[in-house]
Motif scaffolding. Structure first.
Motif, PDB file in Angstrom:
ATOM      1  N   ALA A 144       0.834  -1.205   0.000  1.00  0.00           N
ATOM      2  CA  ALA A 144       0.000   0.000   0.000  1.00  0.00           C
ATOM      3  C   ALA A 144       0.867   1.253   0.000  1.00  0.00           C
ATOM      4  O   ALA A 144       0.584   2.217  -0.717  1.00  0.00           O
ATOM      5  CB  ALA A 144      -0.927  -0.005   1.210  1.00  0.00           C
ATOM      6  N   GLY A 151      -4.295   5.418  -5.886  1.00  0.00           N
ATOM      7  CA  GLY A 151      -5.003   5.645  -4.629  1.00  0.00           C
ATOM      8  C   GLY A 151      -6.079   4.616  -4.338  1.00  0.00           C
ATOM      9  O   GLY A 151      -6.251   4.184  -3.199  1.00  0.00           O
ATOM     10  N   GLU A 152      -6.823   4.218  -5.367  1.00  0.00           N
ATOM     11  CA  GLU A 152      -7.899   3.235  -5.146  1.00  0.00           C
ATOM     12  C   GLU A 152      -7.326   1.875  -4.765  1.00  0.00           C
ATOM     13  O   GLU A 152      -7.814   1.218  -3.849  1.00  0.00           O
ATOM     14  CB  GLU A 152      -8.764   3.121  -6.402  1.00  0.00           C
ATOM     15  N   ARG A 170      -4.439   1.417  -3.369  1.00  0.00           N
ATOM     16  CA  ARG A 170      -3.882   1.593  -2.024  1.00  0.00           C
ATOM     17  C   ARG A 170      -4.966   1.339  -0.974  1.00  0.00           C
ATOM     18  O   ARG A 170      -4.732   0.642   0.012  1.00  0.00           O
ATOM     19  CB  ARG A 170      -3.293   2.986  -1.855  1.00  0.00           C
ATOM     20  N   GLU A 171      -6.151   1.887  -1.173  1.00  0.00           N
ATOM     21  CA  GLU A 171      -7.250   1.697  -0.216  1.00  0.00           C
ATOM     22  C   GLU A 171      -7.672   0.234  -0.122  1.00  0.00           C
ATOM     23  O   GLU A 171      -7.980  -0.259   0.957  1.00  0.00           O
ATOM     24  CB  GLU A 171      -8.439   2.589  -0.573  1.00  0.00           C
ATOM     25  N   VAL A 172      -7.680  -0.465  -1.250  1.00  0.00           N
ATOM     26  CA  VAL A 172      -8.002  -1.902  -1.247  1.00  0.00           C
ATOM     27  C   VAL A 172      -6.957  -2.664  -0.438  1.00  0.00           C
ATOM     28  O   VAL A 172      -7.287  -3.525   0.395  1.00  0.00           O
ATOM     29  CB  VAL A 172      -8.099  -2.457  -2.690  1.00  0.00           C
ATOM     30  N   LEU A 203      -4.976  -1.510   1.921  1.00  0.00           N
ATOM     31  CA  LEU A 203      -5.102  -1.174   3.341  1.00  0.00           C
ATOM     32  C   LEU A 203      -6.308  -1.872   3.971  1.00  0.00           C
ATOM     33  O   LEU A 203      -6.250  -2.310   5.123  1.00  0.00           O
ATOM     34  CB  LEU A 203      -5.181   0.342   3.530  1.00  0.00           C
ATOM     35  N   HIS A 204      -7.391  -1.986   3.212  1.00  0.00           N
ATOM     36  CA  HIS A 204      -8.557  -2.739   3.694  1.00  0.00           C
ATOM     37  C   HIS A 204      -8.149  -4.189   3.965  1.00  0.00           C
ATOM     38  O   HIS A 204      -8.481  -4.753   5.016  1.00  0.00           O
ATOM     39  CB  HIS A 204      -9.681  -2.685   2.654  1.00  0.00           C
ATOM     40  N   ARG A 242      -6.105  -4.483   7.127  1.00  0.00           N
ATOM     41  CA  ARG A 242      -6.919  -4.416   8.358  1.00  0.00           C
ATOM     42  C   ARG A 242      -7.661  -5.731   8.604  1.00  0.00           C
ATOM     43  O   ARG A 242      -7.837  -6.144   9.759  1.00  0.00           O
ATOM     44  CB  ARG A 242      -7.872  -3.234   8.290  1.00  0.00           C
TER      45      ARG A 242
END
Length: 143
Positions: free
Chosen positions: A43, A49-50, A52-54, A56-57, A60
């Motif tokens: 990430a 950016g999109e 990266r968010e996937v 990071l999801h 988590r």
């Protein structure tokens, strides 16, 4: 880390079901933490950016899985329970958590001795897994 997931260090027939399950949990925890590391690095290096968010999801989610395994271990091993209760969710410096927990327990004991009512007898603490207890388990299993 990959070597640890290859198998047991001892013959499975020599180990209790609990020890084999704890091994499974520990290997799973290692894998979850490794996945957290991989997703975090990906990430951070990612330029989209999109994506990266996937990533990071996903990271988590792996943290959640690791926390679940850690809780399973805590519920089944008195040493994990004791140490996690000492170090987690405290505000004192980590290197001082043991001393703070010990002094808090001592103060609680001193405070209760000053009351007019007799102090309750604490429940016996679960025994930690030791070589002696392993030998005892072995004798009980072979009977």
């Amino acid at each position: 880390m990959a070597d640890s997931s290859q198998g047991l260090h001892e013959e499975a027939s020599e180990l209790s079901a609990l020890t084999r399950d704890v091994h499974r949990a520990l290997v799973s925890l290692q894998e979850e933490l490794e996945a957290v590391d991989w997703y975090r690095q990906r990430a951070e290096a990612c330029r989209d950016g999109e994506l990266r968010e996937v990533l990071l999801h996903n990271m988590r989610e792996e943290i959640e899985h690791g926390a679940m395994v850690l809780e399973w271990l805590r519920r089944r091993d008195a040493s994990f329970d004791e140490h996690l209760r000492t170090y987690l969710f405290t505000d004192v410096p980590i290197t001082e958590a043991e001393e703070a927990a010990t002094s808090s327990a001592d103060e609680a004991g001193a405070d209760s001795s000053e009351t007019a009512e007799p102090a309750a007898v604490p429940a016996a603490a679960p025994q930690a897994l030791t070589l002696g207890s392993l030998k005892q388990q072995d004798r009980e299993v072979t009977r």
